[in-house]
Design an enzyme around this catalytic site. Structure first.
Site, PDB file in Angstrom:
ATOM      1  N   ASP A  79       0.806  -1.231   0.000  1.00 41.95           N
ATOM      2  CA  ASP A  79       0.000   0.000   0.000  1.00 41.95           C
ATOM      3  C   ASP A  79       0.833   1.273   0.000  1.00 41.95           C
ATOM      4  O   ASP A  79       0.359   2.327   0.432  1.00 41.95           O
ATOM      5  CB  ASP A  79      -0.950   0.010   1.210  1.00 41.95           C
ATOM      6  CG  ASP A  79      -2.234   0.792   0.929  1.00 41.95           C
ATOM      7  OD1 ASP A  79      -2.584   0.943  -0.251  1.00 41.95           O
ATOM      8  OD2 ASP A  79      -2.884   1.237   1.892  1.00 41.95           O
ATOM      9  N   GLU A 127       5.948  -7.110  -8.347  1.00 46.55           N
ATOM     10  CA  GLU A 127       5.778  -8.218  -7.389  1.00 46.55           C
ATOM     11  C   GLU A 127       7.047  -9.086  -7.354  1.00 46.55           C
ATOM     12  O   GLU A 127       6.998 -10.314  -7.290  1.00 46.55           O
ATOM     13  CB  GLU A 127       4.553  -9.069  -7.754  1.00 46.55           C
ATOM     14  CG  GLU A 127       3.255  -8.296  -7.887  1.00 46.55           C
ATOM     15  CD  GLU A 127       2.766  -7.688  -6.571  1.00 46.55           C
ATOM     16  OE1 GLU A 127       3.377  -7.957  -5.512  1.00 46.55           O
ATOM     17  OE2 GLU A 127       1.770  -6.942  -6.610  1.00 46.55           O
TER      18      GLU A 127
END
Length: 221
Positions: free
Chosen positions: A12, A87
């Site tokens: 986040d 990622e």
């Protein structure tokens, strides 16, 4: 000189948003890049931001060979001016070596984005290898916040709303939906140590029988 750059931070904090911004800025200047991702929240073959931006990407699953893919792409007449790998914490250490080889042997910039540590505060193998090999490690400056308002430095996994510290290292969930069966939440170190999620803090505040902190592990001796 081409570089392998690792952009890291908690969940986040805008990693995927920055990846999409770098792609936009470079493509707007006529450059062409290859985008890779692994286990994105939006599904296979996508790089997505929590702001709602999504672009197509190549899914780099277990055993995927980045270097062979780039060589094949270039040999077939394709163009690549840079590489984005989102990622990256989920990648195998050997795949990180392949990204470094793309920089050194093919002369391309590689921008990797990922979380450094897992919900147990342990390094992801892919992130560890990036720290070992990257030309630069950039900690993102957009601060994610713990429910208490302090800077969030740790990632917490929740199951049914309760924080857990055991289990498989990789379980896909969403930081914005911690009430789901498997969810994630960012916390400051203090509240991660105390396993005090936002839901646990609310419950403690409403109950006269529950203290808002775990005094057995408050580090005060």
């Amino acid at each position: 000189m081409p570089e392998l750059v690792f952009f890291s931070g908690t969940m986040d904090c805008g990693k995927s948003t920055l990846a999409l911004q770098i792609e936009h800025n470079r493509s707007a200047r006529g450059l062409e890049g290859l985008i890779f991702t692994r286990d994105d929240r939006a599904g296979e073959g996508k790089l997505s931001s929590r702001l709602g931006l999504v672009t197509k990407a190549t899914e780099a699953g277990p055993g995927f060979d980045f270097y062979a893919h780039l060589v094949g792409h270039l040999s077939a007449g394709g163009r690549a001016d840079y590489v984005i790998a989102d990622e990256a914490q989920f990648l195998e250490p050997g795949q990180i070596d392949q990204l470094a080889r793309i920089v050194d042997d093919l002369g391309l910039d590689v921008f990797a984005f990922g979380i450094t540590t897992d919900f147990r505060t342990k390094l992801f193998p892919g992130s560890q290898r990036l720290v070992e090999l990257a030309d630069r490690v950039e900690v993102l400056q957009v601060e994610a916040l713990c429910w208490c308002g302090a800077r969030a430095t740790h990632n917490a996994r929740t199951v049914g709303g309760r924080m857990v510290v055991e289990g498989a290292q990789v379980v896909v969930g969403d930081v914005n939906r911690p009430e789901d069966e498997v969810g994630y939440e960012v916390l400051c170190r203090r509240h991660h140590r105390r396993r005090m999620t936002a839901a646990a803090a609310r419950a403690a505040a409403l109950s006269p029988d529950v203290l808002p902190v775990d005094t057995a592990d408050d580090g005060c001796g």
